[in-house]
Design a protein around this motif. Sequence first.
Motif, PDB file in Angstrom:
ATOM      1  N   THR A   2      22.790  53.058  15.476  1.00 48.60           N
ATOM      2  CA  THR A   2      21.455  53.620  15.657  1.00 48.60           C
ATOM      3  C   THR A   2      21.539  54.798  16.601  1.00 48.60           C
ATOM      4  O   THR A   2      22.565  55.052  17.246  1.00 48.60           O
ATOM      5  CB  THR A   2      20.505  52.562  16.237  1.00 48.60           C
ATOM      6  OG1 THR A   2      20.985  52.205  17.524  1.00 48.60           O
ATOM      7  CG2 THR A   2      20.422  51.352  15.352  1.00 48.60           C
ATOM      8  N   GLY A   3      20.441  55.489  16.813  1.00 51.81           N
ATOM      9  CA  GLY A   3      20.386  56.645  17.682  1.00 51.81           C
ATOM     10  C   GLY A   3      20.395  56.272  19.157  1.00 51.81           C
ATOM     11  O   GLY A   3      20.386  57.120  20.013  1.00 51.81           O
ATOM     12  N   ARG A   4      20.428  54.983  19.456  1.00 48.81           N
ATOM     13  CA  ARG A   4      20.381  54.523  20.838  1.00 48.81           C
ATOM     14  C   ARG A   4      21.764  54.418  21.479  1.00 48.81           C
ATOM     15  O   ARG A   4      21.857  54.096  22.659  1.00 48.81           O
ATOM     16  CB  ARG A   4      19.714  53.161  20.904  1.00 48.81           C
ATOM     17  CG  ARG A   4      18.331  53.218  20.303  1.00 48.81           C
ATOM     18  CD  ARG A   4      17.526  52.070  20.704  1.00 48.81           C
ATOM     19  NE  ARG A   4      16.410  52.656  21.446  1.00 48.81           N
ATOM     20  CZ  ARG A   4      15.636  52.058  22.273  1.00 48.81           C
ATOM     21  NH1 ARG A   4      15.828  50.814  22.532  1.00 48.81           N
ATOM     22  NH2 ARG A   4      14.668  52.651  22.870  1.00 48.81           N
ATOM     23  N   ALA A   5      22.774  54.626  20.826  1.00 48.17           N
ATOM     24  CA  ALA A   5      24.108  54.509  21.400  1.00 48.17           C
ATOM     25  C   ALA A   5      24.321  55.595  22.445  1.00 48.17           C
ATOM     26  O   ALA A   5      23.934  56.734  22.250  1.00 48.17           O
ATOM     27  CB  ALA A   5      25.157  54.623  20.309  1.00 48.17           C
ATOM     28  N   VAL A   6      24.938  55.208  23.549  1.00 42.44           N
ATOM     29  CA  VAL A   6      25.187  56.148  24.628  1.00 42.44           C
ATOM     30  C   VAL A   6      26.506  56.841  24.361  1.00 42.44           C
ATOM     31  O   VAL A   6      27.518  56.202  24.123  1.00 42.44           O
ATOM     32  CB  VAL A   6      25.232  55.409  25.985  1.00 42.44           C
ATOM     33  CG1 VAL A   6      25.550  56.361  27.127  1.00 42.44           C
ATOM     34  CG2 VAL A   6      23.936  54.677  26.236  1.00 42.44           C
ATOM     35  N   THR A   7      26.469  58.147  24.414  1.00 43.92           N
ATOM     36  CA  THR A   7      27.694  58.906  24.173  1.00 43.92           C
ATOM     37  C   THR A   7      28.563  58.878  25.416  1.00 43.92           C
ATOM     38  O   THR A   7      28.107  58.589  26.513  1.00 43.92           O
ATOM     39  CB  THR A   7      27.348  60.372  23.818  1.00 43.92           C
ATOM     40  OG1 THR A   7      26.726  60.969  24.958  1.00 43.92           O
ATOM     41  CG2 THR A   7      26.448  60.454  22.620  1.00 43.92           C
ATOM     42  N   SER A   8      29.821  59.181  25.247  1.00 47.98           N
ATOM     43  CA  SER A   8      30.738  59.162  26.389  1.00 47.98           C
ATOM     44  C   SER A   8      30.386  60.238  27.404  1.00 47.98           C
ATOM     45  O   SER A   8      30.581  60.056  28.599  1.00 47.98           O
ATOM     46  CB  SER A   8      32.177  59.323  25.908  1.00 47.98           C
ATOM     47  OG  SER A   8      32.338  60.583  25.300  1.00 47.98           O
ATOM     48  N   GLY A   9      29.812  61.364  26.982  1.00 46.26           N
ATOM     49  CA  GLY A   9      29.398  62.422  27.916  1.00 46.26           C
ATOM     50  C   GLY A   9      28.255  61.960  28.795  1.00 46.26           C
ATOM     51  O   GLY A   9      28.243  62.204  30.002  1.00 46.26           O
TER      52      GLY A   9
END
Length: 156
Positions: A2-9
Motif C-alpha cells: 500500500t502507499g503507507r509503507a515507509v521508504t528507507s529515505g
Amino acid sequence: MTGRAVTSGARGVMLAAIAAAALTGCTAQFRDHGYTPPESDLARIVPGVDTRATVEDLVGVPTSQGILNNDGYYWVSSRMRTFAWQRPQVVQREVVAISFDQAGIVRGIERYGLEDGRVVPLTRRVTDNAGGDIGFIRRLFGNIGRLQAADFLGSN
C-alpha cells in the motif's frame, strides 16, 4: 504494497531527527544570574576619596548592602550549569565588595571568585586605617579567653 509503507529515505530522516533530539538533551545549558561591575568602572573609584553617592553614580546601585552596620555595597553574579537530569551546579561566582568607613567614604574595593568551592580574593584595593577595624569574627573569637565562670554565675 500500500502507499503507507515507509521508504528507507524517510526512515533515515526520522532516525536522524531522533538522534539530534537525544544529543540536544545531553548538551549542557548555562544560565547567568546577577551583575558585577566591570573592572574599568571599578578603576574609576578612588578609596579614601569617593563616597556612597559617587559609587552609585559610577557603577550603579548595589545588589545588596551590609546588614549589620550598612558598611558595604555588594554585587553578585553567578553562572549555573544544567546537564541532563543532574542538579544545577554553580560553575562561576563573582562578588564585588566596596566597603565604607563611618563617614561614608570608600575604604576598599575587593573582588572575590569561586574556586574549588571556596571564595578567594581575586583583587583587593583598600586604604590602610592603621588597624582600627577589627572584623566581627575576630572580635567574637578575641573575647573567648576573657570570659570567666563568675561572669555567667553573677558572682563578683
